[in-house]
Scaffold this motif. Structure first.
Motif, PDB file in Angstrom:
ATOM      1  N   TRP A  31      51.029  43.743  42.075  1.00 52.41           N
ATOM      2  CA  TRP A  31      50.987  43.456  43.524  1.00 52.41           C
ATOM      3  C   TRP A  31      49.735  42.654  43.880  1.00 52.41           C
ATOM      4  N   ILE A  32      48.610  43.004  43.273  1.00 47.76           N
ATOM      5  CA  ILE A  32      47.354  42.319  43.596  1.00 47.76           C
ATOM      6  C   ILE A  32      47.427  40.838  43.210  1.00 47.76           C
ATOM      7  N   ASP A  41      49.965  39.029  42.967  1.00 49.42           N
ATOM      8  CA  ASP A  41      50.949  38.327  43.794  1.00 49.42           C
ATOM      9  C   ASP A  41      50.445  38.072  45.211  1.00 49.42           C
ATOM     10  N   HIS A  42      49.576  38.939  45.718  1.00 50.75           N
ATOM     11  CA  HIS A  42      49.178  38.853  47.120  1.00 50.75           C
ATOM     12  C   HIS A  42      47.695  38.573  47.325  1.00 50.75           C
ATOM     13  N   LEU A  43      46.858  38.853  46.322  1.00 53.24           N
ATOM     14  CA  LEU A  43      45.420  38.630  46.435  1.00 53.24           C
ATOM     15  C   LEU A  43      44.960  37.818  45.224  1.00 53.24           C
ATOM     16  N   HIS A  44      43.653  37.603  45.110  1.00 49.67           N
ATOM     17  CA  HIS A  44      43.128  36.945  43.923  1.00 49.67           C
ATOM     18  C   HIS A  44      42.993  37.969  42.804  1.00 49.67           C
ATOM     19  N   TRP A  45      43.171  37.523  41.533  1.00 47.12           N
ATOM     20  CA  TRP A  45      43.130  38.466  40.409  1.00 47.12           C
ATOM     21  C   TRP A  45      41.797  39.165  40.267  1.00 47.12           C
ATOM     22  N   HIS A  46      40.708  38.610  40.829  1.00 50.47           N
ATOM     23  CA  HIS A  46      39.402  39.283  40.750  1.00 50.47           C
ATOM     24  C   HIS A  46      39.473  40.719  41.286  1.00 50.47           C
ATOM     25  N   TRP A  47      40.342  40.933  42.284  1.00 46.78           N
ATOM     26  CA  TRP A  47      40.416  42.256  42.915  1.00 46.78           C
ATOM     27  C   TRP A  47      41.030  43.311  41.997  1.00 46.78           C
ATOM     28  N   VAL A  48      41.669  42.876  40.929  1.00 50.79           N
ATOM     29  CA  VAL A  48      42.162  43.838  39.939  1.00 50.79           C
ATOM     30  C   VAL A  48      41.006  44.672  39.394  1.00 50.79           C
ATOM     31  N   PHE A  49      39.850  44.046  39.211  1.00 51.72           N
ATOM     32  CA  PHE A  49      38.681  44.726  38.651  1.00 51.72           C
ATOM     33  C   PHE A  49      37.780  45.338  39.724  1.00 51.72           C
ATOM     34  N   TRP A  50      37.970  44.934  40.961  1.00 52.75           N
ATOM     35  CA  TRP A  50      37.091  45.409  42.035  1.00 52.75           C
ATOM     36  C   TRP A  50      37.702  46.489  42.926  1.00 52.75           C
ATOM     37  N   ALA A  53      38.369  55.328  35.329  1.00 52.70           N
ATOM     38  CA  ALA A  53      38.377  54.594  34.063  1.00 52.70           C
ATOM     39  C   ALA A  53      39.795  54.245  33.631  1.00 52.70           C
ATOM     40  N   ALA A  54      40.727  55.198  33.785  1.00 55.78           N
ATOM     41  CA  ALA A  54      42.099  54.978  33.322  1.00 55.78           C
ATOM     42  C   ALA A  54      42.812  53.907  34.150  1.00 55.78           C
ATOM     43  N   LEU A  55      42.620  53.928  35.459  1.00 57.84           N
ATOM     44  CA  LEU A  55      43.256  52.927  36.319  1.00 57.84           C
ATOM     45  C   LEU A  55      42.751  51.523  35.997  1.00 57.84           C
ATOM     46  N   ASN A  56      41.456  51.412  35.721  1.00 62.37           N
ATOM     47  CA  ASN A  56      40.906  50.106  35.371  1.00 62.37           C
ATOM     48  C   ASN A  56      41.455  49.603  34.038  1.00 62.37           C
ATOM     49  N   GLN A  57      41.955  50.516  33.209  1.00 65.15           N
ATOM     50  CA  GLN A  57      42.580  50.117  31.953  1.00 65.15           C
ATOM     51  C   GLN A  57      44.016  49.662  32.171  1.00 65.15           C
ATOM     52  N   THR A  58      44.796  50.480  32.876  1.00 62.85           N
ATOM     53  CA  THR A  58      46.229  50.212  32.991  1.00 62.85           C
ATOM     54  C   THR A  58      46.552  49.079  33.955  1.00 62.85           C
ATOM     55  N   ILE A  59      45.657  48.796  34.876  1.00 66.33           N
ATOM     56  CA  ILE A  59      45.927  47.778  35.894  1.00 66.33           C
ATOM     57  C   ILE A  59      45.852  46.362  35.317  1.00 66.33           C
ATOM     58  N   VAL A  60      45.184  46.226  34.163  1.00 57.65           N
ATOM     59  CA  VAL A  60      44.912  44.895  33.621  1.00 57.65           C
ATOM     60  C   VAL A  60      46.152  44.241  33.024  1.00 57.65           C
ATOM     61  N   GLY A  61      47.030  45.038  32.381  1.00 53.92           N
ATOM     62  CA  GLY A  61      48.139  44.478  31.620  1.00 53.92           C
ATOM     63  C   GLY A  61      49.008  43.507  32.399  1.00 53.92           C
ATOM     64  N   THR A  62      49.480  43.936  33.574  1.00 55.33           N
ATOM     65  CA  THR A  62      50.386  43.080  34.342  1.00 55.33           C
ATOM     66  C   THR A  62      49.673  41.884  34.950  1.00 55.33           C
ATOM     67  N   ALA A  63      48.353  41.992  35.124  1.00 54.82           N
ATOM     68  CA  ALA A  63      47.601  40.898  35.742  1.00 54.82           C
ATOM     69  C   ALA A  63      47.115  39.868  34.734  1.00 54.82           C
ATOM     70  N   LEU A  64      47.099  40.216  33.460  1.00 51.60           N
ATOM     71  CA  LEU A  64      46.464  39.353  32.459  1.00 51.60           C
ATOM     72  C   LEU A  64      47.127  37.977  32.311  1.00 51.60           C
ATOM     73  N   PRO A  65      48.465  37.889  32.337  1.00 48.92           N
ATOM     74  CA  PRO A  65      49.048  36.542  32.258  1.00 48.92           C
ATOM     75  C   PRO A  65      48.525  35.599  33.339  1.00 48.92           C
ATOM     76  N   ARG A  66      48.379  36.106  34.571  1.00 52.75           N
ATOM     77  CA  ARG A  66      47.856  35.277  35.658  1.00 52.75           C
ATOM     78  C   ARG A  66      46.385  34.926  35.419  1.00 52.75           C
ATOM     79  N   ILE A  67      45.632  35.890  34.897  1.00 49.95           N
ATOM     80  CA  ILE A  67      44.212  35.649  34.622  1.00 49.95           C
ATOM     81  C   ILE A  67      44.055  34.568  33.554  1.00 49.95           C
ATOM     82  N   ILE A  68      44.867  34.682  32.486  1.00 52.05           N
ATOM     83  CA  ILE A  68      44.801  33.704  31.400  1.00 52.05           C
ATOM     84  C   ILE A  68      45.208  32.313  31.887  1.00 52.05           C
ATOM     85  N   SER A  69      46.215  32.248  32.768  1.00 46.72           N
ATOM     86  CA  SER A  69      46.629  30.946  33.288  1.00 46.72           C
ATOM     87  C   SER A  69      45.531  30.304  34.121  1.00 46.72           C
ATOM     88  N   ASP A  70      44.665  31.123  34.710  1.00 44.82           N
ATOM     89  CA  ASP A  70      43.553  30.619  35.520  1.00 44.82           C
ATOM     90  C   ASP A  70      42.350  30.247  34.650  1.00 44.82           C
TER      91      ASP A  70
END
Length: 529
Positions: free
Chosen positions: A156-157, A159-168, A23-40
């Protein structure tokens, strides 16, 4: 569950900590990825709702499940929480619009609230108060590790993968944890079933949601004295009055108000609220100082902030071990809060000439103090109530800490805005022509937000004629000083808030940590599922 053998307890705790880590990792991983998600996905104006909706749903769920788990046991809610969280994570990764993202994050929050509430309460089921210290410290360490690795992995995700993998990416961990909880976690049966306080549940929700929204939006989306904020606060107050009347009448209240007659319970929750306000309210603004004032890049700033988290993990583990070994906790709480307030006051002395090394040292001091004190007040609350109220008592500590964090972030934000505007007005008054010339070419030139966007800053510098570069650099210096002035005020306020928690803790009665659970005979334990 306290009577299980030690080997089985440790096995169960490994499963619980794995659930918490998931649960905690799924919370903290989102912050750095959110700008890319919002741009998409688009929808920048709804950016804050991605966090707000999770906070709302998890906070409401935690307090409701706290009481229900006292009636029906922890295991069903751990399993249901994991299933909901896994579903929410999977659906969030499938989002095609910002609306989908917000809705599915809300589902995640329902599951996350169940996991957090029952996981910390389960420690109280498995171990006596004397033994809980080291496990509470280890659970806090799980959050710390998630804070270290989550943002880095998220960056890292994307930058190298699609942002969907942040949640998967962590879904396999959740699928592994589920059978562990199902087969290893004992089923507890209450001898007497209690009625569910539906009206209390409704009005505590009607109290919390407007309150959290009001403090989340005040000073950012709406003015503090706006109709919207005052209306939300009014609704919250009315709902709270009705909630109190209901709780005084029902046979099985959602949050038994007589618990607040217990000085330790009440004071510990007040300290938790204050700790949340100072911790979340001040520390959340540290990245702005590192990036905007010192000028560290976003990528490197994560490494600069990491030592604070690692020191917190280290201090939590040591603090927990000392509590379990000695049975003493008050002196540790006082030491931790004093160290943390000292660290925040040290942060308030920084300026535009501060180096990353100095910032790291100050943040390590804050992390050590936070790690020592953070797990203690959940332990004092659990130690002060009968075992049949363990779930609701633990949930109350999480609720007060969350409310404190929400209020703290809002108030610190107001302090930051006030000091920044005051500084900018006095600075710009001495250079009106320069500001006017640059405003014709650059949008929002008077906003320090430019300092934390190096790409935009570089584009602006490249677009300006050489004759204006000197003026622009002088303006950047003014913005840097204004941002530094506003943030150091936030850190100083955070230090005062934490020192207030220190003073309140002086009046906290220290009662011996029990070597058994109160009222444990009221719980039958069956090891089958």
């Amino acid at each position: 569950m306290e009577l299980l053998d030690q080997k089985k307890k440790i096995t169960i705790m490994v499963a619980i900590m794995a659930a918490m880590l998931f649960a905690a990792l799924n919370q903290t991983i989102v912050g750095t990825a959110l700008p890319r998600i919002i741009s998409d996905l688009g929808g920048l104006e709804y950016f804050s709702w991605v966090f707000t909706i999770y906070m709302l749903t998890s906070s409401v769920t935690a307090i409701l499940v706290g009481k229900l788990s006292d009636i029906y046991g922890r295991k069903p809610f751990l399993i249901i929480g994991l299933l909901i969280f896994i579903l929410g994570s999977f659906l969030t990764g499938l989002s095609t619009t910002i609306a989908h993202l917000i809705i599915f994050r809300g589902i995640q929050g329902f599951g996350g609230g169940m996991i957090m509430s029952t996981a910390f309460t389960a420690i109280g089921d498995l171990f006596s108060p004397r033994e809980r210290g080291k496990w509470q410290g280890m659970m806090s360490g799980v959050f710390g590790l998630a804070s270290v690795f989550g943002p880095t992995l998220g960056g890292w995700i994307v930058d190298h993968l699609h942002w969907h993998w942040v949640f998967w990416v962590f879904l396999p961990l959740g699928l592994i944890v589920l059978p562990l909880i199902y087969f290893l976690f004992p089923t507890t049966k209450q001898q007497e079933k209690e009625s569910i306080d539906y009206y209390g549940s409704l009005f505590i929700t009607a109290t919390m949601v407007p309150l959290l929204l009001a403090f989340s939006w005040a000073g950012t989306k709406y003015e503090w004295n706006s109709v919207e904020i005052l209306g939300l606060l009014t609704v919250s107050i009315i709902a709270f009055i009705i909630f109190v009347r209901i709780e005084n009448k029902v046979a099985s209240p959602l949050l038994p108000l007589f618990l607040f007659k217990n000085k330790i319970f009440t004071l510990s929750n007040l300290v938790g609220f204050t700790l949340g306000a100072g911790m979340f309210g001040a520390i959340m603004y540290m990245p702005f100082f590192v990036q905007g004032v010192i000028g560290t890049s976003a990528a490197v700033s994560g490494l600069v902030l990491m030592p604070m988290t690692l020191s917190m993990v280290f201090a939590s583990a040591i603090s927990g071990q000392l509590i379990s070994k000695t049975g003493k906790y008050k002196i540790l709480a006082l030491i931790g809060l004093l160290i943390m307030s000292t660290g925040l006051f040290s942060l308030s002395l920084m300026d535009k000439d501060t180096t990353n090394i100095t910032a790291i040292i100050n943040m390590i001091i804050v992390g050590l103090g936070l790690g020592i004190s953070f797990p203690i007040f959940t332990l004092t609350i659990q130690n002060s109530v009968e075992h049949r109220y363990l779930g609701v008592a633990t949930a109350s500590s999480q609720l007060f800490r969350q409310l404190g964090g929400t209020v703290g972030v809002s108030i610190m934000g107001a302090i930051m805005s006030f000091r920044m505007n005051d500084k900018l007005q006095s600075s710009f008054a001495s250079m009106p022509r320069e500001v006017e010339h640059l405003s014709e070419r650059i949008e929002n030139i008077q906003s320090p937000q430019l300092l934390i966007n190096p790409e935009q800053l570089q584009k602006v510098q490249e677009s300006l004629p050489e004759a204006l570069l000197s003026t622009f650099n002088n303006l950047l210096l003014v913005l840097t000083e204004a941002l530094s002035y506003s943030l150091t005020g936030v850190f100083f306020a955070g230090g005062i808030v934490i020192f207030t928690a220190f003073v309140m803790t002086i009046f906290l009665d220290e009662i011996p940590l029990r070597t058994f659970n109160k009222n444990r005979k009221n719980n039958e334990i069956t090891e089958n599922h």
